[in-house]
Design a protein around this motif. Structure first.
Motif: not given
Length: 412
Positions: A143-145, A234-237, A341, A345, A349-350, A353
């Motif tokens: 997983t890549t954030y 994969d996810d954005y923060v 986010v 997401t 998932s958070l 992270f």
């Protein structure tokens, strides 16, 4: 009977056969069983007996030790040991049932509090449309954030802008860009210098990578990163200045370790060399300043940003955060107001992270910059592509030591 008045039951005085009864000289009749009881004499002083002295316990014990032991008779079985009575010394006292019941209820309520607060905070987190449409890299292992620190001042009041030295709005760009990869190997936190010159989809020529955010928001920034690295996000923060300060203050501060004294009026920063506690405002200035290191500039600032992010992660999972309900609640609420986010997401998932951020401090993971060949942060094509391939293949364990460096520059 003669000589006795009528109605009298006893013998009359003067009757010959009863003279002996009234002290006369006559003798009692031989066949009469009535006799006088002889008077007992009291013992004199010489007849007083002395009680035998009792032997002392130690003497008796010695006598028992000297006495030969008798063999038990055939078929003899010793009696079973008697169980200690309730309240005796050998038995652990039990808590009263009402007190035990209250303890169980308190533990259950505490567990409910620990679970309910993060879910309540999740309902306050802002969601943004971060992921682009169209062609993207295929699914990749691990997983890549994408962690973005926005330089927007929209969440700050005028007073806070003066205190933090952020100035007014200068257009929304990304002050911090990091990729956090988790998978089979060690966690990897890699900084992408905001001044990196790259191609931005839909724009002519090249530009600084943080301009992609200003042109098209998170979606264009993700597309730019994916196109130039081949790594699927994969996810954005995203976190703003105000949220960053709020999180650090909710933790009661973090530890920073500048290698030299830092004084930057533009960031309201004036700190000595060495490890020290920093509040939210100081930590923000430490992560933003790049004028205090003339040689490394933006590269050094990226190192400070990773250091601050790791410190926040360590403090967030410390036992004191869980034991102290006030700190636990404040951190959860500050985090909910700090983060934006991507719509895809999830709360789980958070949570992953947040946990992964606690394991990137150099002892539990890897922290480095994109491999560059000079201080103008020009990417080193062979080395950077090698780094990207390790992330794409979820092979952070196989990254050579000289490839992941704090500055991104090759080791001398």
């Amino acid at each position: 009977m003669a000589g006795r008045p009528p109605g009298k039951g006893g013998p009359e005085e003067g009757t010959p056969e009863y003279d002996w009864l009234y002290g006369g000289t006559g003798a009692p009749p031989p066949d009469d069983a009535t006799r006088t009881v002889p008077q007992m004499s009291r013992p004199g002083p010489e007849e007083t007996r002395v009680m035998p002295a009792m032997s002392r316990p130690d003497q008796a014990r010695g006598d028992r030790e000297q006495a030969p032991l008798r063999e038990p008779s055939p078929g003899y079985a010793p009696p079973p040991p008697s169980s200690p009575e309730r309240g005796s010394r050998g038995r652990r006292p039990r808590l009263p049932r009402p007190r035990l019941r209250w303890i169980v209820w308190a533990l259950l309520l505490w567990l409910v509090f620990l679970v309910a607060v993060p879910f309540w905070a999740w309902t306050k987190v802002s969601k943004v449309e971060a992921f682009p449409d169209g062609e993207r890299p295929a699914e990749q292992p691990g997983t890549t954030y994408l962690l973005v620190g926005s330089d927007s001042r929209a969440d700050l009041t005028e007073e806070q802008r003066r205190e933090l030295g952020t100035g007014g709005d200068v257009g929304q760009r990304t002050d911090t860009i990091m990729l956090l990869h988790t998978g089979r190997g060690p966690n990897l936190l890699m900084s992408i210098p905001r001044d990196s010159i790259v191609e931005i989809p839909g724009r002519e020529g090249t530009d600084k990578i943080n301009a992609a955010y200003a042109y098209g928001g998170p979606a264009l920034l993700i597309r730019t990163i994916e196109q130039n690295t081949g790594i699927r996000v994969d996810d954005y923060v995203e976190i703003g200045f105000g949220g960053f300060v709020g999180m650090v203050d909710a933790l009661g501060g973090i530890e920073i370790c500048p290698t030299n004294a830092m004084k930057d009026p533009d960031a309201n920063l004036d700190i000595p060399e060495g490890c020290q506690e920093a509040d939210g405002g100081t930590a923000l200035g430490y992560a933003r300043s790049r004028k205090t290191s003339a040689q490394l500039g933006d590269v050094k600032r990226a190192q400070h940003q990773r250091e601050v992010v790791s410190a926040i992660g360590r403090e967030a999972v410390s036992p004191w955060t869980v034991v102290n309900p006030v700190r636990y609640y404040r951190l959860a609420m500050a985090s909910s107001r700090s983060f934006d986010v991507g719509e895809g997401t999830s709360a789980l998932s958070l949570g992953r992270f947040a946990f992964a951020m606690t394991r990137v401090d150099g002892r539990n993971g890897l922290t480095c910059g994109v491999p560059i060949r000079d201080l103008a942060v020009t990417w080193d094509e062979p080395r950077s592509q090698e780094m990207f391939e390790h992330i794409i293949d979820d092979d952070t364990e196989g990254i050579p030591e000289g490839l992941c460096t704090p500055s991104g520059l090759p080791r001398p």
